[in-house]
Design a protein around this motif. Structure first.
Motif, PDB file in Angstrom:
ATOM      1  N   ASP A 176     -18.577 -27.559   9.594  1.00  0.00           N
ATOM      2  CA  ASP A 176     -17.446 -27.504   8.669  1.00  0.00           C
ATOM      3  C   ASP A 176     -17.356 -26.155   7.966  1.00  0.00           C
ATOM      4  OD1 ASP A 176     -16.701 -30.061   9.321  1.00  0.00           O
ATOM      5  OD2 ASP A 176     -17.741 -30.988   7.624  1.00  0.00           O
ATOM      6  N   ALA A 177     -18.502 -25.587   7.597  1.00  0.00           N
ATOM      7  CA  ALA A 177     -18.484 -24.300   6.898  1.00  0.00           C
ATOM      8  C   ALA A 177     -17.882 -23.207   7.773  1.00  0.00           C
ATOM      9  CB  ALA A 177     -19.895 -23.915   6.463  1.00  0.00           C
ATOM     10  N   GLU A 178     -18.234 -23.194   9.051  1.00  0.00           N
ATOM     11  CA  GLU A 178     -17.689 -22.183   9.954  1.00  0.00           C
ATOM     12  C   GLU A 178     -16.189 -22.379  10.162  1.00  0.00           C
ATOM     13  OE1 GLU A 178     -18.353 -20.339  14.428  1.00  0.00           O
ATOM     14  OE2 GLU A 178     -19.748 -21.822  13.657  1.00  0.00           O
ATOM     15  N   ILE A 179     -15.769 -23.615  10.328  1.00  0.00           N
ATOM     16  CA  ILE A 179     -14.339 -23.893  10.499  1.00  0.00           C
ATOM     17  C   ILE A 179     -13.573 -23.500   9.242  1.00  0.00           C
ATOM     18  CG2 ILE A 179     -12.646 -25.751  10.786  1.00  0.00           C
ATOM     19  CD1 ILE A 179     -14.707 -27.110  12.635  1.00  0.00           C
ATOM     20  N   GLN A 180     -14.130 -23.755   8.073  1.00  0.00           N
ATOM     21  CA  GLN A 180     -13.470 -23.393   6.813  1.00  0.00           C
ATOM     22  C   GLN A 180     -13.248 -21.884   6.731  1.00  0.00           C
ATOM     23  OE1 GLN A 180     -12.303 -25.740   4.858  1.00  0.00           O
ATOM     24  NE2 GLN A 180     -11.342 -24.238   3.541  1.00  0.00           N
ATOM     25  N   TRP A 229     -12.433 -19.962   9.123  1.00  0.00           N
ATOM     26  CA  TRP A 229     -11.304 -19.614   9.982  1.00  0.00           C
ATOM     27  C   TRP A 229      -9.973 -19.872   9.295  1.00  0.00           C
ATOM     28  CZ3 TRP A 229     -13.091 -23.025  14.648  1.00  0.00           C
ATOM     29  CH2 TRP A 229     -14.283 -22.517  15.176  1.00  0.00           C
ATOM     30  N   ARG A 230      -9.953 -20.783   8.344  1.00  0.00           N
ATOM     31  CA  ARG A 230      -8.699 -21.215   7.731  1.00  0.00           C
ATOM     32  C   ARG A 230      -8.179 -20.189   6.728  1.00  0.00           C
ATOM     33  NH1 ARG A 230     -10.939 -27.205   7.081  1.00  0.00           N
ATOM     34  NH2 ARG A 230     -10.323 -27.960   9.125  1.00  0.00           N
ATOM     35  N   GLU A 231      -6.874 -20.061   6.717  1.00  0.00           N
ATOM     36  CA  GLU A 231      -6.197 -19.206   5.737  1.00  0.00           C
ATOM     37  C   GLU A 231      -6.181 -19.950   4.413  1.00  0.00           C
ATOM     38  OE1 GLU A 231      -4.546 -16.240   3.885  1.00  0.00           O
ATOM     39  OE2 GLU A 231      -4.935 -16.063   6.037  1.00  0.00           O
ATOM     40  N   THR A 232      -6.650 -19.325   3.355  1.00  0.00           N
ATOM     41  CA  THR A 232      -6.747 -20.008   2.066  1.00  0.00           C
ATOM     42  C   THR A 232      -5.661 -19.584   1.082  1.00  0.00           C
ATOM     43  OG1 THR A 232      -8.318 -18.343   1.288  1.00  0.00           O
ATOM     44  CG2 THR A 232      -9.240 -20.348   2.278  1.00  0.00           C
ATOM     45  N   SER A 233      -4.846 -18.598   1.447  1.00  0.00           N
ATOM     46  CA  SER A 233      -3.785 -18.168   0.526  1.00  0.00           C
ATOM     47  C   SER A 233      -2.696 -19.227   0.445  1.00  0.00           C
ATOM     48  CB  SER A 233      -3.188 -16.835   0.981  1.00  0.00           C
ATOM     49  OG  SER A 233      -2.471 -17.022   2.181  1.00  0.00           O
ATOM     50  N   GLN A 234      -1.904 -19.186  -0.601  1.00  0.00           N
ATOM     51  CA  GLN A 234      -0.839 -20.146  -0.821  1.00  0.00           C
ATOM     52  C   GLN A 234       0.365 -19.891   0.085  1.00  0.00           C
ATOM     53  OE1 GLN A 234      -0.982 -22.876  -2.756  1.00  0.00           O
ATOM     54  NE2 GLN A 234      -3.134 -22.339  -2.974  1.00  0.00           N
ATOM     55  N   GLY A 235       0.446 -18.749   0.698  1.00  0.00           N
ATOM     56  CA  GLY A 235       1.589 -18.432   1.546  1.00  0.00           C
ATOM     57  C   GLY A 235       2.736 -17.877   0.728  1.00  0.00           C
ATOM     58  N   ARG A 236       3.869 -17.669   1.353  1.00  0.00           N
ATOM     59  CA  ARG A 236       4.999 -17.069   0.645  1.00  0.00           C
ATOM     60  C   ARG A 236       5.802 -18.118  -0.108  1.00  0.00           C
ATOM     61  NH1 ARG A 236       9.225 -15.580   5.453  1.00  0.00           N
ATOM     62  NH2 ARG A 236       9.250 -17.667   6.341  1.00  0.00           N
ATOM     63  N   SER A 237       6.526 -17.665  -1.074  1.00  0.00           N
ATOM     64  CA  SER A 237       7.369 -18.532  -1.886  1.00  0.00           C
ATOM     65  C   SER A 237       8.654 -18.844  -1.102  1.00  0.00           C
ATOM     66  CB  SER A 237       7.694 -17.816  -3.194  1.00  0.00           C
ATOM     67  OG  SER A 237       8.567 -18.611  -3.956  1.00  0.00           O
ATOM     68  N   PHE A 238       9.165 -20.090  -1.231  1.00  0.00           N
ATOM     69  CA  PHE A 238      10.354 -20.499  -0.498  1.00  0.00           C
ATOM     70  C   PHE A 238      11.157 -21.474  -1.322  1.00  0.00           C
ATOM     71  CE2 PHE A 238      12.456 -23.550   2.283  1.00  0.00           C
ATOM     72  CZ  PHE A 238      13.230 -22.709   3.057  1.00  0.00           C
ATOM     73  N   THR A 239      12.493 -21.342  -1.284  1.00  0.00           N
ATOM     74  CA  THR A 239      13.371 -22.321  -1.920  1.00  0.00           C
ATOM     75  C   THR A 239      14.507 -22.657  -0.953  1.00  0.00           C
ATOM     76  OG1 THR A 239      14.732 -20.621  -2.918  1.00  0.00           O
ATOM     77  CG2 THR A 239      12.887 -21.460  -4.230  1.00  0.00           C
ATOM     78  N   TRP A 240      15.177 -23.800  -1.192  1.00  0.00           N
ATOM     79  CA  TRP A 240      16.249 -24.274  -0.334  1.00  0.00           C
ATOM     80  C   TRP A 240      17.632 -23.892  -0.907  1.00  0.00           C
ATOM     81  CZ3 TRP A 240      15.614 -26.123   4.433  1.00  0.00           C
ATOM     82  CH2 TRP A 240      14.369 -26.601   4.797  1.00  0.00           C
TER      83      TRP A 240
END
Length: 94
Positions: A75-79, A81-92
């Protein structure tokens, strides 16, 4: 180890099946070389997994590896690999 030719097996299948049920597997040969094995249903069931669960099959396989106490991928190695940032802001909004 019992052996017989494929041609003999073809002509005497009922007899061979009775032998397999009563005793041991029979190796079938072609031109003197073993190419297949006839086994009883009981022996076959003992060879196949009781559960066809892929995860269980993989963990059972890993448990039989040398150094099986070491995780191949944990699990530690897989973690990592994962992107931990919140990503970009988006609205509809239009």
């Amino acid at each position: 180890m019992k052996t017989t030719s494929i041609a003999y097996a073809k002509n005497n299948l009922s007899s061979l099946i009775q032998q397999v049920e009563a005793s041991e597997p029979i190796h079938l040969t072609r031109h003197g070389k073993a190419v297949a094995v006839v086994i009883s249903e009981t022996d076959y069931q003992n060879l196949t997994p009781k559960s066809h669960n892929l995860f269980k099959a993989i963990t059972d396989w890993r448990d039989h590896l040398p150094n099986s106490n070491e995780e191949i991928i944990g699990d530690a190695e897989i973690q990592q690999w994962r992107e931990t940032s919140q990503g970009r802001s988006f609205t509809w909004e239009d």
